[in-house]
Write an enzyme that holds these catalytic residues in place. Structure first.
Site, PDB file in Angstrom:
ATOM      1  N   VAL A   8       0.885  -1.155   0.017  1.00 28.85           N
ATOM      2  CA  VAL A   8       0.022  -0.009   0.027  1.00 28.85           C
ATOM      3  C   VAL A   8       0.906   1.097  -0.121  1.00 28.85           C
ATOM      4  O   VAL A   8       2.026   1.049   0.333  1.00 28.85           O
ATOM      5  CB  VAL A   8      -0.870  -0.041   1.253  1.00 28.85           C
ATOM      6  CG1 VAL A   8      -1.860  -0.852   1.262  1.00 28.85           C
ATOM      7  CG2 VAL A   8      -0.228   0.001   2.654  1.00 28.85           C
ATOM      8  N   SER A   9       0.377   2.424  -0.550  1.00 32.74           N
ATOM      9  CA  SER A   9       1.247   3.579  -0.536  1.00 32.74           C
ATOM     10  C   SER A   9       1.341   4.296   0.517  1.00 32.74           C
ATOM     11  O   SER A   9       2.442   4.920   0.861  1.00 32.74           O
ATOM     12  CB  SER A   9       0.541   4.415  -1.685  1.00 32.74           C
ATOM     13  OG  SER A   9       0.452   3.901  -3.060  1.00 32.74           O
ATOM     14  N   THR A  10       0.478   4.312   1.546  1.00 29.69           N
ATOM     15  CA  THR A  10       0.555   5.124   2.836  1.00 29.69           C
ATOM     16  C   THR A  10       0.064   4.255   4.195  1.00 29.69           C
ATOM     17  O   THR A  10      -0.469   3.159   3.829  1.00 29.69           O
ATOM     18  CB  THR A  10      -0.427   6.290   2.604  1.00 29.69           C
ATOM     19  OG1 THR A  10      -2.001   5.884   2.857  1.00 29.69           O
ATOM     20  CG2 THR A  10      -0.128   7.383   1.474  1.00 29.69           C
TER      21      THR A  10
END
Length: 184
Positions: A8-10
């Site tokens: 996931v990015s964040t």
């Protein structure tokens, strides 16, 4: 053996959806490697561990193509590296399996489409920002203090008998705001 990789990015996003899909696809939960990092970041320790762990005959499984590669070039590089080592690759969402010739062909097509989609999103975002700038809008947070408040704060700060906490209380600001705008 099926080895999973999820990203996931964040930190605000959850890996649960991807991990659940990887388990349902047959990956052992102990053999799922994860990262919380933007796709554009080169440092992804979870991916590095997954690639180091994989052996000939294994299959690396991801939930979606864009979870693996930073770009089409990187995606192809990673999958080719796996193939050179005798390791297969599967993407659940795209029903892609590079252990078959048809899967290898589709892999290249889907990789190109995923990159195209990301480029379109980036172009639309930049066009929207440019249109807003053309209308006189500025991005980012509004300033915490007006020029008048800064002037008042500097006048108060010039009076050495006043404490910083007194000035902050008078202007209803935090000490960080005081130091950012008044104390220079």
């Amino acid at each position: 053996m099926l080895i999973g990789y999820a990203r996931v990015s964040t930190p605000a996003q959850s890996l649960d959806l991807q991990v659940d899909a990887l388990v349902q696809a047959g990956c052992d939960k102990k053999k799922i490697f994860t990262d919380i990092a933007s796709g554009s970041k080169t440092a992804r320790p979870g991916l590095d561990k997954a690639l180091d762990y994989a052996r000939e005959g294994d299959i690396l499984v991801v939930w979606k193509l864009d979870r693996l590669g930073r770009s089409l070039g990187h995606l192809i590089e990673v999958v080719k590296g796996l193939s050179d080592r005798g390791i297969g690759f599967k993407s659940i969402q795209e029903s892609l399996d590079t252990t078959t010739s048809g899967g290898r062909l589709i892999f290249h097509v889907f990789g190109a489409i995923a990159e195209f989609e990301r480029d379109l999103i980036r172009e639309r975002t930049n066009a929207g920002l440019e249109a807003a700038r053309a209308r006189g809008k500025k991005g980012g947070r509004k300033r915490a203090l007006t020029d008048k408040q800064i002037s008042i704060g500097k006048s108060l700060a010039a009076d050495k008998s006043r404490s910083i906490s007194d000035i902050c209380q008078t202007l209803k600001i935090s000490p960080a705001t005081y130091y950012r705008y008044i104390h220079q």
